[in-house]
Design an enzyme around this catalytic site. Structure first.
Site, PDB file in Angstrom:
ATOM      1  N   ASP A   1       0.774  -1.211  -0.083  1.00  0.00           N
ATOM      2  CA  ASP A   1      -0.026  -0.123   0.001  1.00  0.00           C
ATOM      3  C   ASP A   1       0.856   1.275  -0.056  1.00  0.00           C
ATOM      4  O   ASP A   1       2.081   1.123   0.137  1.00  0.00           O
ATOM      5  CB  ASP A   1      -0.847  -0.078   1.157  1.00  0.00           C
ATOM      6  CG  ASP A   1      -1.919  -0.972   1.229  1.00  0.00           C
ATOM      7  OD1 ASP A   1      -2.266  -1.437   0.002  1.00  0.00           O
ATOM      8  OD2 ASP A   1      -2.540  -1.164   2.281  1.00  0.00           O
TER       9      ASP A   1
ATOM     10  N   LYS B   1      -4.156   2.885  -2.269  1.00  0.00           N
ATOM     11  CA  LYS B   1      -5.269   3.616  -2.220  1.00  0.00           C
ATOM     12  C   LYS B   1      -5.111   4.626  -1.332  1.00  0.00           C
ATOM     13  O   LYS B   1      -4.636   4.717  -0.296  1.00  0.00           O
ATOM     14  CB  LYS B   1      -6.229   2.205  -1.487  1.00  0.00           C
ATOM     15  CG  LYS B   1      -6.714   1.275  -2.159  1.00  0.00           C
ATOM     16  CD  LYS B   1      -7.167   0.331  -1.360  1.00  0.00           C
ATOM     17  CE  LYS B   1      -8.781   0.096  -1.512  1.00  0.00           C
ATOM     18  NZ  LYS B   1      -9.335   0.068  -2.535  1.00  0.00           N
TER      19      LYS B   1
ATOM     20  N   MET C   1      -7.843   8.326   9.732  1.00  0.00           N
ATOM     21  CA  MET C   1      -8.163   8.692   8.555  1.00  0.00           C
ATOM     22  C   MET C   1      -9.384  10.135   8.700  1.00  0.00           C
ATOM     23  O   MET C   1     -10.629  10.045   7.980  1.00  0.00           O
ATOM     24  CB  MET C   1      -9.000   7.771   7.522  1.00  0.00           C
ATOM     25  CG  MET C   1      -8.243   6.886   7.193  1.00  0.00           C
ATOM     26  SD  MET C   1      -9.109   5.261   6.250  1.00  0.00           S
ATOM     27  CE  MET C   1      -9.809   4.473   7.911  1.00  0.00           C
TER      28      MET C   1
HETATM   29  C1  LIG Z   1      -6.186   3.245   5.457  1.00  0.00           C
HETATM   30  S1  LIG Z   1      -5.833   3.404   7.254  1.00  0.00           S
HETATM   31  C2  LIG Z   1      -4.938   2.248   7.622  1.00  0.00           C
HETATM   32  C3  LIG Z   1      -4.609   1.858   9.023  1.00  0.00           C
HETATM   33  C4  LIG Z   1      -3.556   0.644   9.115  1.00  0.00           C
HETATM   34  N1  LIG Z   1      -4.188  -0.434   8.934  1.00  0.00           N
HETATM   35  C5  LIG Z   1      -3.180   0.907  10.475  1.00  0.00           C
HETATM   36  O1  LIG Z   1      -3.483  -0.268  11.322  1.00  0.00           O
HETATM   37  O2  LIG Z   1      -2.489   1.568  11.209  1.00  0.00           O
HETATM   38  C6  LIG Z   1      -4.907   4.870   6.950  1.00  0.00           C
HETATM   39  C7  LIG Z   1      -4.778   5.798   8.222  1.00  0.00           C
HETATM   40  O3  LIG Z   1      -3.933   5.269   9.080  1.00  0.00           O
HETATM   41  C8  LIG Z   1      -3.427   6.501   9.886  1.00  0.00           C
HETATM   42  N2  LIG Z   1      -1.739   6.083   9.617  1.00  0.00           N
HETATM   43  C9  LIG Z   1      -1.252   5.285   8.855  1.00  0.00           C
HETATM   44  N3  LIG Z   1       0.176   5.391   9.275  1.00  0.00           N
HETATM   45  C10 LIG Z   1       0.268   6.346   9.945  1.00  0.00           C
HETATM   46  C11 LIG Z   1       1.535   7.129  10.640  1.00  0.00           C
HETATM   47  N4  LIG Z   1       2.598   6.768  10.326  1.00  0.00           N
HETATM   48  N5  LIG Z   1       1.097   8.368  11.370  1.00  0.00           N
HETATM   49  C12 LIG Z   1      -0.128   8.813  11.568  1.00  0.00           C
HETATM   50  N6  LIG Z   1      -1.091   8.061  11.026  1.00  0.00           N
HETATM   51  C13 LIG Z   1      -0.875   7.141  10.324  1.00  0.00           C
HETATM   52  C14 LIG Z   1      -3.785   7.615   9.283  1.00  0.00           C
HETATM   53  O4  LIG Z   1      -4.902   7.928   9.950  1.00  0.00           O
HETATM   54  C15 LIG Z   1      -4.058   7.174   7.925  1.00  0.00           C
HETATM   55  O5  LIG Z   1      -5.216   7.835   7.203  1.00  0.00           O
END
Ligand SMILES: C[S@@+](CC[C@H](N)C(=O)[O-])C[C@H]1O[C@@H](n2cnc3c(N)ncnc32)[C@H](O)[C@@H]1O
Length: 267
Positions: free
Chosen positions: A52, A74, A185
């Site tokens: 991803d 995505k 998100m």
């Molecule tokens: C589609 S979701 C995926 C979440 C992922 N599966 C998890 O367990 O962290 C994507 C969201 O995760 C959060 N996110 C992912 N990586 C991040 C990071 N390094 N710092 C802050 N937020 C993060 C944000 O809110 C982002 O919009």
């Protein structure tokens, strides 16, 4: 010595990646140090890594020399692969005899559509393994010096998505718990969701924080209050990926880092 050689030399019981199998693994929030050893084993043995957008380049750099990297990201608002296409590609690659590592940011089963992919693999009769990852909601809090739970402050943590099919989600039942709310998100809807939470009865002075790009060199932390959060985030031009946390636990950062609760961005 590569990271894989070092792991193989020290650890027994490393899972063997068989041809025709899919591993659905979490890559953690960014810092490769937060990758699990099983995910590292997957990177070392995979023939193809389907990843991803939020999977950190430093994590992808740990893939073995034989591995082909394929982007299936995505991102909101940008052209993205269809979920059905991704699932079908996983099945086709596995049936062709590849070791397929499906690498997703954070944990594959937390707001990552890993559940749908696993169900499609199960229905298609493709053997697969789930490898958990460190989810951004927990990693971001820890990286910002905000304990997710503290005795005497909270007994639960709510994880919620600020973006989804049901835009009229009712926040009131979550607000009534009085427990901290961690939002994924949410940046594009921050104004609307913080307003809904105020409406739902959360006090405007409740401490709140935005943690951008947690555990990466671009990490930024904004500490504010619920009523000021959206305006402060806009003024600071904060962009996704970010985690938002609303609740008294945010104040604990003060004690841990000696920082005042005011609209302030720190590295
Ligand atoms: C589609 S979701 C995926 C979440 C992922 N599966 C998890 O367990 O962290 C994507 C969201 O995760 C959060 N996110 C992912 N990586 C991040 C990071 N390094 N710092 C802050 N937020 C993060 C944000 O809110 C982002 O919009």
């Amino acid at each position: 010595m590569t990271a894989w050689d070092s792991l193989a030399a020290r650890r027994t019981g490393i899972p063997v990646f068989a041809p025709g199998h899919v591993w659905l693994a979490g890559a953690g929030p960014g810092d490769p140090g937060l990758l699990t050893l099983d995910a590292l084993a997957g990177l070392a043995q995979a023939d193809i890594v389907i990843h991803d957008a939020l999977v950190d380049q430093r994590v992808l750099a740990l893939a073995g020399p034989q591995a082909r990297l394929e982007f299936a990201g995505k991102r909101g608002g940008k052209p993205s692969a269809l979920q059905t296409d991704i699932s079908e590609r996983l099945i086709a690659l596995a049936r062709a005899g590849n070791r397929v590592l499906r690498l997703k940011g954070g944990d594959p089963f937390v707001f990552g559509r890993g559940g749908e992919e696993a169900m499609t693999l199960a229905r298609g009769g493709v053997p697969f393994r789930i490898i958990p990852g460190v989810t951004a909601g927990l990693a971001a809090l820890a990286a910002a010096g905000i304990p997710a739970t503290l005795r005497g402050i909270n007994r639960a943590v709510v994880f919620a998505a600020g973006h989804g099919a049901e835009e009229d989600f009712d926040w009131a039942p979550l607000a009534r718990t009085g427990q901290p709310i961690v939002l994924y998100m949410v940046m594009h809807n921050l104004e609307r969701i913080t307003a809904a939470m105020l409406q739902a009865g959360i006090v405007g002075s409740t401490p709140a924080a935005v943690i951008v790009a947690a555990t990466t060199p671009k990490q930024r932390v904004l500490v504010s209050t619920l009523e000021r959060l959206a305006g402060d985030a806009r003024a600071q031009k904060l962009e996704p990926p970010a985690i938002v946390v609303i609740g008294e636990i945010v104040k604990l950062r003060d004690d841990l880092l000696g920082a005042a609760i005011s609209a302030k961005v720190s590295e």
